[in-house]
Design a protein around this motif. Sequence first.
Motif, mmCIF file in Angstrom:
data_model
loop_
_atom_site.group_PDB
_atom_site.id
_atom_site.type_symbol
_atom_site.label_atom_id
_atom_site.label_comp_id
_atom_site.label_asym_id
_atom_site.label_seq_id
_atom_site.Cartn_x
_atom_site.Cartn_y
_atom_site.Cartn_z
ATOM 1 N N GLN A 1 -1.447 -2.230 2.003
ATOM 2 C CA GLN A 1 -0.687 -1.438 2.963
ATOM 3 C C GLN A 1 0.794 -1.361 2.612
ATOM 4 N N ARG A 2 1.260 -2.104 1.628
ATOM 5 C CA ARG A 2 2.679 -2.118 1.267
ATOM 6 C C ARG A 2 3.061 -0.830 0.568
ATOM 7 N N HIS A 3 4.181 -0.244 0.935
ATOM 8 C CA HIS A 3 4.629 1.027 0.356
ATOM 9 C C HIS A 3 5.224 0.800 -1.030
ATOM 10 N N GLU A 4 5.123 1.817 -1.881
ATOM 11 C CA GLU A 4 5.602 1.702 -3.251
ATOM 12 C C GLU A 4 7.099 1.452 -3.323
ATOM 13 N N SER A 5 7.850 2.092 -2.437
ATOM 14 C CA SER A 5 9.305 2.018 -2.527
ATOM 15 C C SER A 5 9.849 0.626 -2.221
ATOM 16 N N THR A 6 9.073 -0.220 -1.558
ATOM 17 C CA THR A 6 9.566 -1.558 -1.237
ATOM 18 C C THR A 6 9.626 -2.456 -2.461
ATOM 19 N N GLN A 7 8.859 -2.144 -3.492
ATOM 20 C CA GLN A 7 8.804 -2.987 -4.684
ATOM 21 C C GLN A 7 9.543 -2.378 -5.867
#
Length: 185
Positions: free
Chosen positions: A63-69
């Motif tokens: 569920q983690r968005h790409e932009s956070t990493q």
Amino acid sequence: MRRRHRHPGGPGRRRGGVRPEKKVDDEPGDHALGRSRGGYGTKVHLVSDGRGVPLAAVVTPGQRHESTQFEAVLGRVRLRGRRGRPRCRPVLLAGDKGYSYPRIRRWLARHGVKAVIPRRKDQSPDDGRVRFDEQMYRRRSVVEQCVGWLKECRAVATRFDKLAVNYLATVQWAMVQRYLRLLTA
């Protein structure tokens, strides 16, 4: 009838059969597993060069968005040159609309990296200050082909590892196999 031990499970066995989990360094509490639209799984954030060679990877819950990493995965890139310290930033970066955030655009501008990222519908249209280079964006298909190749590796596509650090090692092993294949070709 005479028994050796009091408990039928054998010596040293806890009641209920539950063993305490071993602590592993750098292991997230959720083991990088989470719900997303595709179901229960893990997301692999990948950076590759313009020829489709994978450079770095980070795993997160589904569920983690790409932009956070974004910063984390770019921070793992180290390119060795002939002399001097390793280069860790690209000249230009192509990404899909999932990376079209002001925070990411500011980071790229601050580090002197040209952004080739299309704007989302909910953002203001191109006002002439920043041009979108469509020819360079078409080369992003090389990155998509690298991701497609990574999905062909059975152990990566169907995660069998419980721990996220083991799964990341599996992804990195697939990347090493890719390097070796490119060297022998």
